[in-house]
Motif scaffolding. Structure first.
Motif, PDB file in Angstrom:
ATOM      1  N   SER A 104      11.325   0.287   2.326  1.00 10.58           N
ATOM      2  CA  SER A 104      10.298  -0.399   1.533  1.00 10.58           C
ATOM      3  C   SER A 104       9.009   0.407   1.424  1.00 10.58           C
ATOM      4  O   SER A 104       8.174   0.114   0.573  1.00 10.58           O
ATOM      5  N   GLU A 105       8.860   1.429   2.232  1.00 13.36           N
ATOM      6  CA  GLU A 105       7.670   2.279   2.136  1.00 13.36           C
ATOM      7  C   GLU A 105       7.758   3.230   0.947  1.00 13.36           C
ATOM      8  O   GLU A 105       6.743   3.723   0.483  1.00 13.36           O
ATOM      9  N   HIS A 106       8.965   3.471   0.440  1.00 11.85           N
ATOM     10  CA  HIS A 106       9.110   4.449  -0.647  1.00 11.85           C
ATOM     11  C   HIS A 106       9.820   3.926  -1.893  1.00 11.85           C
ATOM     12  O   HIS A 106       9.538   4.390  -2.990  1.00 11.85           O
ATOM     13  N   LEU A 107      10.745   2.988  -1.733  1.00 14.42           N
ATOM     14  CA  LEU A 107      11.497   2.492  -2.882  1.00 14.42           C
ATOM     15  C   LEU A 107      10.660   1.526  -3.723  1.00 14.42           C
ATOM     16  O   LEU A 107       9.918   0.711  -3.170  1.00 14.42           O
ATOM     17  N   PRO A 108      10.800   1.585  -5.043  1.00  8.09           N
ATOM     18  CA  PRO A 108      10.100   0.606  -5.882  1.00  8.09           C
ATOM     19  C   PRO A 108      10.826  -0.737  -5.850  1.00  8.09           C
ATOM     20  O   PRO A 108      12.046  -0.797  -5.690  1.00  8.09           O
ATOM     21  N   CYS A 109      10.068  -1.794  -5.998  1.00  6.14           N
ATOM     22  CA  CYS A 109      10.660  -3.122  -6.166  1.00  6.14           C
ATOM     23  C   CYS A 109      11.252  -3.192  -7.570  1.00  6.14           C
ATOM     24  O   CYS A 109      10.687  -2.623  -8.510  1.00  6.14           O
ATOM     25  N   PRO A 110      12.375  -3.879  -7.767  1.00  6.86           N
ATOM     26  CA  PRO A 110      12.908  -4.026  -9.116  1.00  6.86           C
ATOM     27  C   PRO A 110      11.853  -4.653 -10.035  1.00  6.86           C
ATOM     28  O   PRO A 110      11.267  -5.680  -9.704  1.00  6.86           O
ATOM     29  N   ASN A 111      11.589  -3.977 -11.139  1.00  7.06           N
ATOM     30  CA  ASN A 111      10.583  -4.414 -12.116  1.00  7.06           C
ATOM     31  C   ASN A 111       9.179  -4.472 -11.523  1.00  7.06           C
ATOM     32  O   ASN A 111       8.329  -5.218 -11.996  1.00  7.06           O
ATOM     33  N   GLY A 112       8.939  -3.690 -10.476  1.00  8.03           N
ATOM     34  CA  GLY A 112       7.626  -3.626  -9.834  1.00  8.03           C
ATOM     35  C   GLY A 112       7.281  -2.195  -9.465  1.00  8.03           C
ATOM     36  O   GLY A 112       7.755  -1.249 -10.093  1.00  8.03           O
ATOM     37  N   GLU A 113       6.466  -2.051  -8.440  1.00  7.59           N
ATOM     38  CA  GLU A 113       5.986  -0.749  -8.003  1.00  7.59           C
ATOM     39  C   GLU A 113       6.555  -0.387  -6.634  1.00  7.59           C
ATOM     40  O   GLU A 113       7.074  -1.237  -5.913  1.00  7.59           O
ATOM     41  N   SER A 114       6.364   0.869  -6.267  1.00  8.44           N
ATOM     42  CA  SER A 114       6.628   1.326  -4.905  1.00  8.44           C
ATOM     43  C   SER A 114       5.283   1.437  -4.188  1.00  8.44           C
ATOM     44  O   SER A 114       4.228   1.475  -4.827  1.00  8.44           O
ATOM     45  N   ALA A 115       5.334   1.520  -2.877  1.00  9.54           N
ATOM     46  CA  ALA A 115       4.095   1.704  -2.106  1.00  9.54           C
ATOM     47  C   ALA A 115       3.386   3.003  -2.491  1.00  9.54           C
ATOM     48  O   ALA A 115       2.162   3.004  -2.679  1.00  9.54           O
ATOM     49  N   PRO A 116       4.106   4.148  -2.644  1.00  8.54           N
ATOM     50  CA  PRO A 116       3.411   5.366  -3.048  1.00  8.54           C
ATOM     51  C   PRO A 116       2.762   5.268  -4.435  1.00  8.54           C
ATOM     52  O   PRO A 116       1.666   5.795  -4.647  1.00  8.54           O
ATOM     53  N   GLN A 117       3.425   4.588  -5.373  1.00 13.13           N
ATOM     54  CA  GLN A 117       2.816   4.401  -6.693  1.00 13.13           C
ATOM     55  C   GLN A 117       1.530   3.592  -6.574  1.00 13.13           C
ATOM     56  O   GLN A 117       0.518   3.907  -7.210  1.00 13.13           O
ATOM     57  N   THR A 118       1.581   2.551  -5.771  1.00 12.55           N
ATOM     58  CA  THR A 118       0.416   1.689  -5.590  1.00 12.55           C
ATOM     59  C   THR A 118      -0.714   2.463  -4.941  1.00 12.55           C
ATOM     60  O   THR A 118      -1.862   2.407  -5.400  1.00 12.55           O
ATOM     61  N   GLY A 143      -2.656  -4.779   1.707  1.00 12.40           N
ATOM     62  CA  GLY A 143      -1.812  -3.605   1.508  1.00 12.40           C
ATOM     63  C   GLY A 143      -2.580  -2.410   0.989  1.00 12.40           C
ATOM     64  O   GLY A 143      -2.286  -1.268   1.334  1.00 12.40           O
ATOM     65  N   VAL A 144      -3.578  -2.664   0.152  1.00 10.75           N
ATOM     66  CA  VAL A 144      -4.414  -1.598  -0.388  1.00 10.75           C
ATOM     67  C   VAL A 144      -5.215  -0.959   0.745  1.00 10.75           C
ATOM     68  O   VAL A 144      -5.267   0.269   0.874  1.00 10.75           O
ATOM     69  N   ILE A 145      -5.831  -1.802   1.570  1.00  5.50           N
ATOM     70  CA  ILE A 145      -6.616  -1.299   2.697  1.00  5.50           C
ATOM     71  C   ILE A 145      -5.711  -0.496   3.633  1.00  5.50           C
ATOM     72  O   ILE A 145      -6.075   0.607   4.065  1.00  5.50           O
ATOM     73  N   ALA A 146      -4.537  -1.034   3.958  1.00  9.54           N
ATOM     74  CA  ALA A 146      -3.611  -0.332   4.851  1.00  9.54           C
ATOM     75  C   ALA A 146      -3.212   1.024   4.264  1.00  9.54           C
ATOM     76  O   ALA A 146      -3.122   2.014   4.989  1.00  9.54           O
ATOM     77  N   GLY A 147      -2.995   1.076   2.958  1.00 11.03           N
ATOM     78  CA  GLY A 147      -2.655   2.343   2.305  1.00 11.03           C
ATOM     79  C   GLY A 147      -3.770   3.360   2.412  1.00 11.03           C
ATOM     80  O   GLY A 147      -3.520   4.548   2.678  1.00 11.03           O
ATOM     81  N   PHE A 148      -5.012   2.912   2.205  1.00 11.34           N
ATOM     82  CA  PHE A 148      -6.152   3.825   2.364  1.00 11.34           C
ATOM     83  C   PHE A 148      -6.232   4.348   3.795  1.00 11.34           C
ATOM     84  O   PHE A 148      -6.350   5.551   4.022  1.00 11.34           O
ATOM     85  N   MET A 149      -6.175   3.443   4.753  1.00  9.84           N
ATOM     86  CA  MET A 149      -6.352   3.833   6.151  1.00  9.84           C
ATOM     87  C   MET A 149      -5.224   4.754   6.614  1.00  9.84           C
ATOM     88  O   MET A 149      -5.459   5.730   7.333  1.00  9.84           O
ATOM     89  N   MET A 150      -4.007   4.484   6.191  1.00 12.23           N
ATOM     90  CA  MET A 150      -2.858   5.321   6.526  1.00 12.23           C
ATOM     91  C   MET A 150      -3.049   6.722   5.925  1.00 12.23           C
ATOM     92  O   MET A 150      -2.792   7.730   6.583  1.00 12.23           O
ATOM     93  N   THR A 151      -3.524   6.775   4.681  1.00 11.89           N
ATOM     94  CA  THR A 151      -3.755   8.055   4.009  1.00 11.89           C
ATOM     95  C   THR A 151      -4.861   8.839   4.704  1.00 11.89           C
ATOM     96  O   THR A 151      -4.735  10.045   4.918  1.00 11.89           O
ATOM     97  N   TRP A 152      -5.932   8.154   5.055  1.00 13.22           N
ATOM     98  CA  TRP A 152      -7.099   8.837   5.617  1.00 13.22           C
ATOM     99  C   TRP A 152      -6.974   9.151   7.100  1.00 13.22           C
ATOM    100  O   TRP A 152      -7.523  10.136   7.574  1.00 13.22           O
ATOM    101  N   PHE A 153      -6.272   8.290   7.855  1.00 16.45           N
ATOM    102  CA  PHE A 153      -6.268   8.436   9.312  1.00 16.45           C
ATOM    103  C   PHE A 153      -4.875   8.522   9.937  1.00 16.45           C
ATOM    104  O   PHE A 153      -4.762   8.635  11.158  1.00 16.45           O
TER     105      PHE A 153
END
Length: 187
Positions: A104-118, A143-153
């Motif tokens: 779920s960290e990399h695959l897109p949801c059907p008719n939605g986005e993936s975490a990396p796209q987001t 999820g947005v905050i977690a993505g930022f923090m994971m990317t930065w730290f």
């Protein structure tokens, strides 16, 4: 520069453990009341941003009142596509959901986005906030905050999730994130 990232208040979707991102659902009235009651405990800044979604707008108003702010749609949560507003229990036997859960960290949801796209969309929108080297507050999504923090730290996305109405204050120096604290510290 200090960048404060606050997760929106509690929603019925969170209480029911639903996958939701694109659904524009409201914050629960009791959560808004609690946010308003604790407003003095949140950092302030000369600039404010939201994702523009109802739950971030309501949370922003509960904490900061009528302060001017900018809605940046690029800061919206992941679109869970066919999984929107459904719980694990409702989908656990769905082959599409079972496949997505394998990565779920990399695959897109059907008719939605993936975490990396987001996260890519979110980081692009954050460029607008970081372009001006002055303190800012963003009322956005977990999820947005977690993505930022994971990317930065570093770490995993799950390491950075915080409860509704809380978040992080990130210190930037020369455009790079150098440290963080939880906000509000005592919630």
């Amino acid at each position: 520069m200090k960048l404060t990232l606050i997760r929106h208040g509690q929603t019925q979707g969170s209480l029911n453990d639903l996958y939701y991102g694109a659904a524009d659902i409201p914050v629960l009235p009791e959560s808004l009341a609690e946010l308003h009651e604790n407003a003095s405990r949140y950092p302030t800044a000369p600039r404010y941003f939201t994702s523009g979604m109802l739950r971030t707008e309501q949370t922003f108003r509960a904490i900061y009142g009528d302060a001017p702010h900018t809605a940046l749609p690029g800061l919206r949560e992941m679109d869970f596509g066919d999984f929107e507003m459904r719980s694990y229990e409702q989908m656990k036997d769905d082959p599409a959901f079972q496949h997505w859960m394998t990565d779920s960290e990399h695959l897109p949801c059907p008719n939605g986005e993936s975490a990396p796209q987001t996260t890519a969309r979110n980081l692009k929108a954050m460029e607008t906030v970081l372009a001006e080297d002055s303190d800012a507050v963003c009322v956005i999504h977990g999820g947005v905050i977690a993505g930022f923090m994971m990317t930065w730290f570093g770490g995993l996305r799950v390491d950075w999730y915080r409860k509704a109405g809380t978040g992080y204050q990130v210190t930037f120096e020369n455009g790079a994130p150098i440290g963080w604290v939880r906000v509000p510290e005592d919630l």
